[in-house]
Each structure stands twice: as C-alpha cells, then as structure tokens.
Design a protein around this motif. Structure first.
Motif, PDB file in Angstrom:
ATOM      1  N   VAL A 171       0.847  -1.186   0.000  1.00 21.57           N
ATOM      2  CA  VAL A 171       0.000   0.000   0.000  1.00 21.57           C
ATOM      3  C   VAL A 171       0.882   1.236   0.000  1.00 21.57           C
ATOM      4  N   ALA A 177      -2.961   1.848  -9.134  1.00 19.11           N
ATOM      5  CA  ALA A 177      -2.967   0.448  -8.711  1.00 19.11           C
ATOM      6  C   ALA A 177      -2.191  -0.340  -9.751  1.00 19.11           C
ATOM      7  N   LEU A 192      -1.676  -1.204  -4.100  1.00 20.81           N
ATOM      8  CA  LEU A 192      -2.889  -0.397  -4.007  1.00 20.81           C
ATOM      9  C   LEU A 192      -2.517   0.993  -3.530  1.00 20.81           C
ATOM     10  N   TRP A 197      -7.760   4.253  -3.846  1.00 25.00           N
ATOM     11  CA  TRP A 197      -8.630   3.350  -3.069  1.00 25.00           C
ATOM     12  C   TRP A 197      -9.661   4.126  -2.251  1.00 25.00           C
ATOM     13  N   GLU A 198      -9.233   5.185  -1.587  1.00 23.76           N
ATOM     14  CA  GLU A 198     -10.139   5.945  -0.735  1.00 23.76           C
ATOM     15  C   GLU A 198     -11.168   6.741  -1.525  1.00 23.76           C
ATOM     16  N   ARG A 205     -14.237  -0.508  -5.816  1.00 19.66           N
ATOM     17  CA  ARG A 205     -13.008  -1.174  -5.383  1.00 19.66           C
ATOM     18  C   ARG A 205     -12.957  -2.612  -5.875  1.00 19.66           C
TER      19      ARG A 205
END
Length: 273
Positions: A171, A177, A192, A197-198, A205
């Motif tokens: 991460v 990604a 990721l 992602w957020e 996702r």
C-alpha cells in the motif's frame, strides 16, 4: 460548487445538479454523459468519423465478449509471434555480447586491450540482462496476518475470475494500482494506492481489483519476463547511445492503470533493478 434544482435537462426535462467542478449530465437519460463529445462528432471529417465508428464497434464487440459467460483468452496471432521473435533476437544480442566478452578475456587476458574490452562487454551484458523483479521498496507491505479481511476479498475476486491469488500486497500513497510478479518464484504483488482506493465506493473497489487480477488472467505479467525485459534492454541501449534520455528511461514497473484525471490508461512496464 454544487447547487440543487438546476436547469432542466434539454432531453428529458429532469432537473440537473449543477457543479462547476464537473461536467453536467443527466442521471435519468444520460444526456451529455460524454461531456460534449457528441457535438465534436458533428464536425468530424471522414477519417475521424470512420475511426470513431470503428472504435465504437470494437468497444461494443469487446463488451459483448466480456459479458459472456466465460470470456475467451486473447488469441496468439501474428503480433504475438512477432513480439516474441523480436524479444528473442534482443536477448540473443545480449548473449552474444556476453559471449564476446568471455572470449576476449579467455583468449587475450595477457594483453591489456582485449582484457579491457572483454570486461566492458561483460559489464554491458550485465546492464542489458533480463530482470526478474523484486519486492517494491516504497510503501507498506501487508501480509495475510496484517489484513485478513483485505486478503479474503482479494482471494474471492481472484477465485471468481480464475486468476492466481496475490502473494504480497503493498500500500502506498499514489492515485494508482498495479500488479506484477517478481523473483525466481514469480511471486505476485498487488500494489494499491490509497489515493485511488479511498476515492472509490466499495463496489468500485471490487471492480478495480477485478481489473488488476484480469492482468494475471490475461497473462500480461508473465509475458513481461521475455517481452518486457527485451523492451527494457532496448531502453538501456537507447540510454547508452543517448545519455541525455536517462531521466526518461525510468518508467514504473508492473501492470498499472492511471485513473483521474483523464484520459484513463493501463500499461505493463518491465522491471528495473
């Protein structure tokens, strides 16, 4: 800023939500969902119009294939054979350089010039060698014990697609990604970016993970060892002949996709150790 109760949709009359940060479009009838591209198409020349029709037809065909019960794997046509042929020639050149270096060292080790040339050729061959990749240095590495819920989701997506499971998850803070393989054991690493992602909903996702595992199903990462490393070797030759291009020669590795801002794109890039 967002304002409710905006002007009516010119196509269906539904009230639009105005937000000066984004393209205004109608959620009821999809008016302007493509951001004015329809207006541009009206002024296209014959070549651009043909390209748009061809692109639209290919997109619809691809959508039909991907929504079938089991999408077929890509064919191994002339382009595939040609790419492997060129990659093989590039790697043979690297072996030839290494062989020439060994021959000069063995046959002329008592003379200065052959020994120097042989050493230089071996160093050049080492620079051009295929890379097996390595674990990403930047970011936080998550093992299964660190994030069991995340790995459970990854395993479910991979199993559904018929893809191999991820061995390592990293991460970082990027809006990106990627998936790649590394090492002699060809372990699979999923990266990721929290910036991406957020920003996604839970279902988005899942779609992102499905896309990344799709690279494994498609065989993109496995082909990087031969074709991708040959591409990397050609870049090394380019940099050797044009040293001012050194800054450009350090692309990221793995199969990655960039999202906002558009245009959205995906690519697979070989490792650099």
């Amino acid at each position: 800023m967002e304002t409710g109760g905006g002007r009516p949709c010119p196509q269906c009359g539904q009230r639009l939500t105005d937000d000066d940060r984004f393209v205004v479009w109608c959620t009821s009838c999809d008016w302007n969902v493509r951001g004015g591209i329809e207006d541009e198409e009206e002024h296209d020349g014959p070549v651009d119009a043909f390209r748009r029709r061809l692109s639209r037809a290919y997109g619809e065909e691809l959508f039909a294939r991907m929504t079938s019960e089991r999408p077929p794997r890509p064919g191994r046509g002339a382009a595939y054979v040609g790419a492997y042929t060129i990659a093989g020639l590039v790697h043979l050149l690297t072996l030839a350089v290494a062989g020439a270096g060994v021959w000069l060292l063995v046959t002329g080790w008592r003379a200065v010039i052959p020994a120097v040339l042989g050493t230089l050729l071996l160093g050049l061959a080492w620079l051009m060698r295929p890379r097996l990749g390595r674990l990403r240095r930047h970011g936080v590495r998550l093992e299964r014990a660190d994030a069991p819920a995340l790995y459970a989701l990854l395993d479910e997506v991979a199993d559904t697609l018929g893809a191999p499971r991820a061995d390592v998850v990293v991460v970082d803070a990027d809006v990106n990604a990627s998936v790649s393989v590394f090492g002699l054991r060809r372990r699979r690493m999923l990266v990721l970016g929290l910036g991406l992602w957020e920003a996604l909903t839970p279902q988005q996702r899942v779609g992102l993970l499905g896309h990344e595992f799709g690279h494994l199903v498609n065989g993109d990462t496995s082909e990087m060892l031969v074709i991708g490393s040959a591409y990397r070797t050609l870049i090394e030759w380019y940099v050797l002949l044009r040293p001012q291009a050194w800054a450009w020669s350090r692309p990221p590795h793995g199969c990655s996709c960039s999202f906002p801002p558009p245009p959205y794109s995906c690519s697979c890039t070989p490792w650099r150790n």
